[in-house]
Design an enzyme around this catalytic site. Structure first.
Site, short mmCIF file in Angstrom:
data_model
loop_
_atom_site.label_atom_id
_atom_site.label_comp_id
_atom_site.label_asym_id
_atom_site.label_seq_id
_atom_site.Cartn_x
_atom_site.Cartn_y
_atom_site.Cartn_z
N SER A 8 0.83 -1.21 0.00
CA SER A 8 0.00 0.00 0.00
C SER A 8 0.85 1.25 0.00
O SER A 8 0.34 2.36 -0.24
CB SER A 8 -0.95 0.00 1.20
N GLU A 64 -9.71 -9.30 4.09
CA GLU A 64 -9.96 -7.90 3.73
C GLU A 64 -11.31 -7.73 3.05
O GLU A 64 -11.60 -8.37 2.04
CB GLU A 64 -8.84 -7.37 2.82
#
Length: 266
Positions: free
Chosen positions: A47, A184
């Site tokens: 990320s 997730e």
């Protein structure tokens, strides 16, 4: 905060005993502060492409980038377990290449474990890495490296077939030797089923409260995300506003001559 080094075994032993905490970090000072606060796991997430480097997705992130940032994180951590994301196309081509990249990651950055996205399709790579003695964390549900295939960030596991696949993938990952699984953006009832079905910890991000622990992107937690806080995250501080105010104060004082003053002069 100092203390005994957190290991994959100690993380596994926390299942059904205490909740596990994980935060991302991409640099030395953030990792140091998270470690001193008592975080269990520091994740060097790919990320970083989006929240640190301004990329549109995680896909352009390379192994060199990850090693660069992970090395800084490792230098800031004394106690927490440091896990590094394997970037796109470093483990999908072949189990041998996956092992080569994971080994390089461990040697050059000094991380303690790697994380791979996916289930059945990456099982051979997971097995090869684990068999070589490198701990692996799994990642199911929304997998950002597959964002174009999935159709963007959306909840996974709403349909019966998707839910069955996630449950099956979790069982395969456990059998392959992963020590934990990130879930997730999946429905909380499905996350609870996965958590109950495996003997290893689950870490939720947008997966409800019934996982064995939680993970957040540190920029979301601190209010530093440029495009707002995602629904699954909670902003615990507005550091972005504090920084912007400080920058404006500095600019004003330089322009009006009040900085530097006598205390900053020699």
């Amino acid at each position: 905060m100092s203390g005994k080094r957190t290991t994959t075994r100690s993380i596994v032993n926390k299942k059904n005993a205490e909740k596990i905490t994980m935060l991302t970090a991409y640099d030395y000072p953030t990792a140091r502060l998270a470690d001193q606060a008592g975080i269990d796991i520091v994740l060097v997430g790919d990320s970083l492409g989006e929240v640190v480097l301004g990329m549109e997705s995680t896909l352009p992130v390379t192994m060199d980038m990850m090693i660069h940032h992970a090395s800084a994180v490792v230098r800031g951590v004394e106690r927490a377990l440091v896990v590094g994301d394997m970037p796109f196309m470093t483990y999908q081509i072949s189990p041998e290449e996956a092992l080569r990249n994971a080994g390089r990651y461990m040697q050059e950055a000094g991380i303690h474990a790697v994380k791979l996205e996916g289930g059945h399709s990456v099982i051979d790579s997971v097995k090869r890495i684990v068999d070589a003695g490198i701990p692996v964390m799994g990642h199911l549900g929304y997998t950002p490296q597959s964002t174009y295939k999935i159709g963007g960030p959306r909840v996974q596991g709403r349909t019966e077939s998707e839910a069955e696949r996630i449950l099956s993938d979790a069982a395969e990952l456990e059998a392959a030797g992963v020590f934990a699984i990130v879930l997730e953006v999946v429905p909380q009832d499905l996350a609870a089923k996965v958590t109950a079905a495996v003997s290893i910890p689950t870490l939720g991000i947008g997966a409800g409260p019934r996982c064995d622990g939680q993970v957040l992107v540190v920029h979301d937690l601190l209010g530093l995300t440029m495009n707002g806080t995602p629904r699954h995250a909670r902003r615990y501080a507005d550091v972005g506003r504090v920084m912007a105010d400080a920058f404006r104060d500095y600019i004003k004082e330089v322009k009006d001559g009040s900085f530097p003053g006598e205390d900053q002069s020699f």
